[in-house]
Design an enzyme around this catalytic site. Structure first.
Site, PDB file in Angstrom:
ATOM      1  N   GLU A 170      18.896  63.302  59.799  1.00 52.48           N
ATOM      2  CA  GLU A 170      17.913  62.378  60.355  1.00 52.48           C
ATOM      3  C   GLU A 170      18.442  61.658  61.592  1.00 52.48           C
ATOM      4  OE1 GLU A 170      15.652  61.216  56.121  1.00 52.48           O
ATOM      5  OE2 GLU A 170      16.865  59.735  57.184  1.00 52.48           O
ATOM      6  N   GLU A 171      19.714  61.291  61.581  1.00 51.06           N
ATOM      7  CA  GLU A 171      20.256  60.494  62.673  1.00 51.06           C
ATOM      8  C   GLU A 171      20.756  61.333  63.839  1.00 51.06           C
ATOM      9  OE1 GLU A 171      23.153  57.690  61.321  1.00 51.06           O
ATOM     10  OE2 GLU A 171      21.692  56.534  60.170  1.00 51.06           O
TER      11      GLU A 171
END
Length: 282
Positions: A170-171
């Site tokens: 996600e990051e």
């Protein structure tokens, strides 16, 4: 339910600790439905007290009372009958009443720790994935100046490995594989006064050349691969410097915390068990 309790207007299920669980929103008895439809709080207090008397006679240890938000009016009746608050969720309030006066209240307290994970991601070129974080989108925040591991909170019912792989993706947009645990940090007086455990996880990827860093626009200010030989020269917090030191020890000795699945005989499921791998043997 014990046969001797079947006559009560409120029904529940006795567990193996001899405490009874009651879901006030799932009662099917007509007598209780009359009370519920009339929102008769005084009558409900009397019903609660009658139940507590019978539970005590049957040597039950305690009571768990779940009250859904749809009948939140009944909370005051439970308080008046002697119940105490245990915890609340968006959908309900859980209350308890301890009955065994010969010993202290043994109901377990509600969850009091948060759990987070950070990923020490190493690729096939001996580079570590590292980020500088945006704190609520503020690049001038002093903590945004530090380089750190991608990671975040472990969601309910989520394993460490699943959580850290998800957070890294996600990051940073990088898919990596969880291998085990290098270290963890335990702190107190965190959010809402709870404690917090933050786990430094080891992940690897052998195809980083096929992947492109795609930073989270809201969470990440900068993301890059850094050679292991240069990582210590980054602006690191003491915590992340210690995590990196532990990573170097792992590289030298092979010692880290790995995992296997073991069957839980009570819950009839497989659990993850983490243990120290002895590493390289001389």
């Amino acid at each position: 339910m014990s046969p001797s309790l079947g006559h009560l207007k409120i029904q529940g299920t006795v567990n193996y600790y001899k405490s009874i669980h009651i879901d006030l929103g799932s009662q099917e008895g007509e007598e209780f439905k009359v009370i519920q439809n009339a929102r008769d709080g005084e009558e409900l207090v009397d019903v609660f007290k009658q139940c507590l008397t019978e539970y005590t006679k049957n040597n039950l240890q305690g009571v768990w009372l779940k009250i859904p938000k749809e009948i939140a009016w009944s909370i005051q009746s439970a308080v008046d009958a002697g119940f105490e608050f245990h915890h609340a969720q968006k959908s309900h309030v859980m209350m308890t009443k301890w009955l065994n006066t010969s010993r202290p209240d043994c109901h377990p307290v509600y969850a009091h720790h948060f759990l987070g994970v950070g990923g020490m991601v190493v690729n096939e070129k001996d580079e570590i994935l590292t980020i500088r974080e945006k704190y609520v989108g503020d690049l001038d925040n002093e903590y945004s100046k530090y380089w750190k591991l991608p990671g975040g909170h472990v969601d309910p019912q989520e394993d460490f490995g699943t959580a850290v792989e998800r957070e890294v993706l996600e990051e940073t947009g990088i898919r990596a594989n969880f291998k085990g645990i290098l270290a963890f940090r335990h702190m107190h007086q965190f959010r809402y006064g709870c404690s917090d455990i933050y786990i430094c996880c080891l992940l690897t990827t052998d195809n980083s050349f096929e992947q492109t860093i795609q930073m989270s626009e809201y969470e990440v200010h900068e993301c890059k691969w850094v050679p292991i030989s240069e990582y210590a020269s980054l602006n690191l917090s003491d915590l992340n410097a210690l995590f990196f030191k532990q990573f170097l020890q792992y590289r030298e000795t092979g010692v880290f915390v790995k995992f296997e699945t073991v069957q839980n005989i009570r819950r009839k499921q497989n659990d993850y068990v983490y243990f120290c791998d002895p590493g390289k043997q001389s």
